[in-house]
Design a protein around this motif. Structure first.
Motif, short mmCIF file in Angstrom:
data_model
loop_
_atom_site.label_atom_id
_atom_site.label_comp_id
_atom_site.label_asym_id
_atom_site.label_seq_id
_atom_site.Cartn_x
_atom_site.Cartn_y
_atom_site.Cartn_z
N HIS A 112 34.01 25.47 26.96
CA HIS A 112 33.82 26.25 25.73
C HIS A 112 35.12 26.31 24.94
O HIS A 112 36.19 26.52 25.51
CB HIS A 112 33.35 27.66 26.09
N PRO A 113 35.08 26.17 23.62
CA PRO A 113 36.31 26.15 22.81
C PRO A 113 36.94 27.53 22.61
O PRO A 113 38.10 27.62 22.23
CB PRO A 113 35.86 25.57 21.48
N ILE A 114 36.22 28.60 22.88
CA ILE A 114 36.74 29.95 22.65
C ILE A 114 37.09 30.58 23.99
O ILE A 114 36.28 30.62 24.90
CB ILE A 114 35.72 30.82 21.91
N HIS A 115 38.32 31.06 24.10
CA HIS A 115 38.75 31.73 25.32
C HIS A 115 38.89 33.23 25.03
O HIS A 115 39.68 33.63 24.18
CB HIS A 115 40.09 31.17 25.79
N ILE A 116 38.13 34.04 25.74
CA ILE A 116 38.17 35.49 25.56
C ILE A 116 38.97 36.09 26.71
O ILE A 116 38.64 35.89 27.88
CB ILE A 116 36.75 36.09 25.52
N HIS A 117 40.02 36.81 26.38
CA HIS A 117 40.87 37.42 27.40
C HIS A 117 40.20 38.66 27.96
O HIS A 117 39.46 39.36 27.26
CB HIS A 117 42.22 37.79 26.80
N PRO A 118 40.46 38.99 29.22
CA PRO A 118 39.88 40.22 29.79
C PRO A 118 40.49 41.45 29.13
O PRO A 118 41.62 41.43 28.64
CB PRO A 118 40.26 40.15 31.27
N VAL A 119 39.73 42.53 29.14
CA VAL A 119 40.15 43.78 28.50
C VAL A 119 41.10 44.52 29.44
O VAL A 119 40.85 44.60 30.64
CB VAL A 119 38.91 44.66 28.20
N ARG A 120 42.18 45.04 28.86
CA ARG A 120 43.12 45.83 29.67
C ARG A 120 42.46 47.14 30.09
O ARG A 120 41.67 47.73 29.34
CB ARG A 120 44.38 46.12 28.88
N PRO A 121 42.74 47.62 31.31
CA PRO A 121 42.09 48.85 31.81
C PRO A 121 42.34 50.06 30.90
O PRO A 121 41.45 50.91 30.75
CB PRO A 121 42.73 49.07 33.18
N LEU A 122 43.52 50.16 30.28
CA LEU A 122 43.80 51.29 29.39
C LEU A 122 42.81 51.33 28.23
O LEU A 122 42.30 52.39 27.86
CB LEU A 122 45.23 51.20 28.87
N TYR A 123 42.52 50.17 27.63
CA TYR A 123 41.60 50.12 26.51
C TYR A 123 40.17 50.44 26.95
O TYR A 123 39.42 51.09 26.23
CB TYR A 123 41.64 48.75 25.84
N ARG A 124 39.79 49.99 28.13
CA ARG A 124 38.45 50.27 28.63
C ARG A 124 38.28 51.77 28.89
O ARG A 124 37.26 52.37 28.52
CB ARG A 124 38.20 49.48 29.91
N ILE A 125 39.29 52.39 29.50
CA ILE A 125 39.22 53.84 29.78
C ILE A 125 39.23 54.63 28.48
O ILE A 125 38.48 55.60 28.32
CB ILE A 125 40.38 54.25 30.70
N ALA A 126 40.09 54.23 27.53
CA ALA A 126 40.16 54.93 26.25
C ALA A 126 38.84 54.81 25.49
O ALA A 126 38.36 55.79 24.91
CB ALA A 126 41.30 54.38 25.40
N ALA A 127 38.23 53.63 25.49
CA ALA A 127 36.96 53.44 24.79
C ALA A 127 35.85 54.25 25.43
O ALA A 127 35.03 54.86 24.73
CB ALA A 127 36.59 51.96 24.78
N THR A 128 35.82 54.31 26.76
CA THR A 128 34.81 55.10 27.45
C THR A 128 35.00 56.59 27.15
O THR A 128 34.03 57.31 26.89
CB THR A 128 34.88 54.85 28.96
N GLY A 129 36.25 57.06 27.19
CA GLY A 129 36.52 58.47 26.91
C GLY A 129 36.18 58.86 25.48
O GLY A 129 35.59 59.92 25.24
N LEU A 130 36.55 58.02 24.51
CA LEU A 130 36.24 58.33 23.12
C LEU A 130 34.73 58.28 22.86
O LEU A 130 34.19 59.11 22.13
CB LEU A 130 36.97 57.36 22.19
N GLY A 131 34.06 57.31 23.47
CA GLY A 131 32.61 57.23 23.31
C GLY A 131 31.91 58.43 23.91
O GLY A 131 30.98 59.00 23.32
N ALA A 132 32.36 58.86 25.09
CA ALA A 132 31.76 60.03 25.73
C ALA A 132 32.01 61.29 24.92
O ALA A 132 31.10 62.12 24.74
CB ALA A 132 32.31 60.18 27.14
#
Length: 54
Positions: free
Chosen positions: A8-28
């Motif tokens: 695949h020509p597009i490489h998607i980097h994994p999400v940093r844990p800080l961003y995942r936790i922040a997104a979950t907290g803000l969404g909640a």
């Protein structure tokens, strides 16, 4: 095709844990706030009660 190395020509980097936790907290917190306001003002929003009634 793009890339030229196969795969695949597009490489998607994994999400940093800080961003995942922040997104979950803000969404909640958003959903908790929406449910809190729905509890307080839900009847007015749905037209079951007038806002000036006490």
């Amino acid at each position: 095709m793009a890339g030229g190395h196969g795969g695949h020509p597009i490489h998607i980097h994994p999400v940093r844990p800080l961003y995942r936790i922040a997104a979950t907290g803000l969404g909640a917190s958003m959903w908790f706030f929406l449910m809190y306001r729905a509890k307080k003002d839900g009847a007015v929003l749905l037209g079951w009660r007038h806002p000036f009634e006490h």
